[in-house]
Scaffold this motif. Structure first.
Motif, mmCIF file in Angstrom:
data_model
loop_
_atom_site.group_PDB
_atom_site.id
_atom_site.type_symbol
_atom_site.label_atom_id
_atom_site.label_comp_id
_atom_site.label_asym_id
_atom_site.label_seq_id
_atom_site.Cartn_x
_atom_site.Cartn_y
_atom_site.Cartn_z
ATOM 1 N N LEU A 21 35.743 28.663 46.804
ATOM 2 C CA LEU A 21 35.129 29.938 46.474
ATOM 3 C C LEU A 21 35.567 30.389 45.092
ATOM 4 O O LEU A 21 36.274 29.657 44.388
ATOM 5 C CB LEU A 21 35.525 31.000 47.518
ATOM 6 C CG LEU A 21 34.899 30.866 48.924
ATOM 7 C CD1 LEU A 21 35.627 31.775 49.906
ATOM 8 C CD2 LEU A 21 33.402 31.174 48.899
ATOM 9 N N GLY A 72 38.032 34.952 46.342
ATOM 10 C CA GLY A 72 37.740 34.357 47.647
ATOM 11 C C GLY A 72 38.671 33.211 48.005
ATOM 12 O O GLY A 72 39.087 33.069 49.161
ATOM 13 N N ARG A 88 41.935 34.571 49.074
ATOM 14 C CA ARG A 88 41.761 35.250 50.363
ATOM 15 C C ARG A 88 41.702 34.250 51.518
ATOM 16 O O ARG A 88 42.285 34.481 52.580
ATOM 17 C CB ARG A 88 40.479 36.088 50.318
ATOM 18 C CG ARG A 88 40.131 36.773 51.632
ATOM 19 C CD ARG A 88 38.936 37.712 51.478
ATOM 20 N NE ARG A 88 37.804 37.081 50.816
ATOM 21 C CZ ARG A 88 36.979 36.211 51.397
ATOM 22 N NH1 ARG A 88 37.170 35.858 52.656
ATOM 23 N NH2 ARG A 88 35.954 35.707 50.738
ATOM 24 N N LYS A 104 45.156 37.875 46.765
ATOM 25 C CA LYS A 104 43.808 38.051 46.198
ATOM 26 C C LYS A 104 43.848 38.897 44.920
ATOM 27 O O LYS A 104 42.943 38.810 44.086
ATOM 28 C CB LYS A 104 42.877 38.689 47.212
ATOM 29 C CG LYS A 104 43.264 40.084 47.675
ATOM 30 C CD LYS A 104 42.300 40.594 48.733
ATOM 31 C CE LYS A 104 42.699 42.004 49.190
ATOM 32 N NZ LYS A 104 41.802 42.502 50.253
ATOM 33 N N TYR A 112 32.003 35.453 41.693
ATOM 34 C CA TYR A 112 32.621 36.462 42.560
ATOM 35 C C TYR A 112 31.555 37.350 43.195
ATOM 36 O O TYR A 112 31.561 37.606 44.404
ATOM 37 C CB TYR A 112 33.606 37.318 41.754
ATOM 38 C CG TYR A 112 34.007 38.601 42.458
ATOM 39 C CD1 TYR A 112 34.898 38.578 43.528
ATOM 40 C CD2 TYR A 112 33.453 39.820 42.072
ATOM 41 C CE1 TYR A 112 35.236 39.751 44.200
ATOM 42 C CE2 TYR A 112 33.787 40.998 42.731
ATOM 43 C CZ TYR A 112 34.679 40.959 43.793
ATOM 44 O OH TYR A 112 35.008 42.113 44.450
ATOM 45 N N ASP A 136 29.570 35.243 45.823
ATOM 46 C CA ASP A 136 30.306 34.914 47.046
ATOM 47 C C ASP A 136 30.729 36.146 47.836
ATOM 48 O O ASP A 136 30.564 36.201 49.056
ATOM 49 C CB ASP A 136 31.567 34.103 46.701
ATOM 50 C CG ASP A 136 31.252 32.740 46.121
ATOM 51 O OD1 ASP A 136 30.113 32.275 46.305
ATOM 52 O OD2 ASP A 136 32.131 32.154 45.472
ATOM 53 N N GLU A 137 31.295 37.128 47.133
ATOM 54 C CA GLU A 137 31.914 38.266 47.825
ATOM 55 C C GLU A 137 30.945 39.410 48.071
ATOM 56 O O GLU A 137 31.074 40.137 49.052
ATOM 57 C CB GLU A 137 33.121 38.780 47.005
ATOM 58 C CG GLU A 137 34.162 37.714 46.691
ATOM 59 C CD GLU A 137 34.819 37.141 47.928
ATOM 60 O OE1 GLU A 137 35.240 37.927 48.803
ATOM 61 O OE2 GLU A 137 34.903 35.904 48.030
#
Length: 289
Positions: free
Chosen positions: A19, A23, A26, A35, A276, A279-280
């Protein structure tokens, strides 16, 4: 060697996490504050891109100057100073360069940037080596080699060590999330150690070749260094081409290749933040970019 160990760690974390920087930390260390390190990488990449794109935009100006062959042989520093004092040109080239960067990142890194990298980066390296050979035949070539490689331990101090570490981290893209993000795209069979050693070795080699070229020109033509070192790319290099047969075409090719090299770096920096958001925050790639 310091940079190499950090590079291996970043790529490994990225490949394990699969990721973006936030991520990956995390997933690998859930329910911890690791993170936050990922967020630091995002912030660093974003801030670096904010001024890197300004400097990279200068390459557009020098591509144009190469086409019309507009260089001041008497005072290249003054000509460069006038250019960077123009707010219209600075903002204009910045926006143009960011627009190109965004187009590449929207299209995906592997299909566009990787394909051209295989052709254009070896060309840039070849041109640097040709320039180095040329510079070594100039009166200041020997002075440059002595200046760069003859040890002077009397000048070694705490500040110089910190500057060397800063140069290593910046040049190898460490601590800004780029390597961690690219590591997340690596196949599991890829040998991280071998790849990182090759990257670090080539990075150091190109830096040394470029140093010989720039300092050779500075010593040969008596150019006064002012401000940051990056300005030498736009003051010392044109002086070499002005003295070479067929210099205009080589100058045009050189700055075009430098422009592309800068683009590969800006794409890496933007991909960190974009990945980011994808993905997040579950954004589409277009919206994230």
């Amino acid at each position: 060697l310091v940079g190499l160990s950090v590079m291996v760690a970043e790529v490994l974390i990225g490949r394990r996490g699969r990721l973006n920087p936030v991520g990956s930390f995390r997933v690998l260390r859930p329910d911890t504050q690791w993170k936050l390190v990922g967020f630091l990488g995002l912030l660093a990449g974003f801030l670096i891109l904010s001024y890197y794109a300004v400097v990279a935009g200068w390459t557009f100006e020098y591509v144009i100057r190469s086409i019309i062959w507009d260089f001041d042989e008497r005072d290249p520093g003054a000509s460069f100073g006038e250019f960077i004092a123009s707010p219209v040109k600075q903002v204009g080239y910045f926006l143009a360069f960011m627009a190109v960067t965004m187009l590449v990142v929207v299209g995906g890194v592997s299909k566009g940037i990787e394909r051209w990298n295989r052709i254009l980066m070896p060309l840039l390296l070849s041109m640097l080596i040709i320039l180095m050979v040329r510079v070594l035949t100039l009166p200041g070539g020997e002075k440059a080699v002595r200046f760069l490689f003859w040890p002077d331990f009397g000048s070694l101090n705490h500040d110089m060590v910190l500057e060397a570490l800063g140069q290593a981290f910046f040049s190898m893209s460490l601590g800004m999330g780029a390597l961690l993000t690219y590591g997340s795209y690596l196949p599991k069979k890829a040998n991280i150690g071998t790849a990182c050693i090759a990257i670090a070795g080539l990075d150091a080699f190109v830096a040394l070749v470029a140093s010989i070229v720039i300092f050779g020109a500075i010593f040969s033509y008596g150019i006064v260094m002012e401000g940051s070192g990056i300005g030498n790319l736009f003051t010392a290099i044109p002086m070499i081409f002005l003295k070479m047969p067929g210099g205009q075409w080589m100058c045009l090719m050189f700055y075009t290749l430098v422009c592309f090299a800068a683009l590969t770096s800006s794409v890496s920096l933007q991909e960190v933040v974009s990945s980011y958001l994808i993905d997040e925050r579950r954004m589409s790639r277009q919206k994230a970019v």
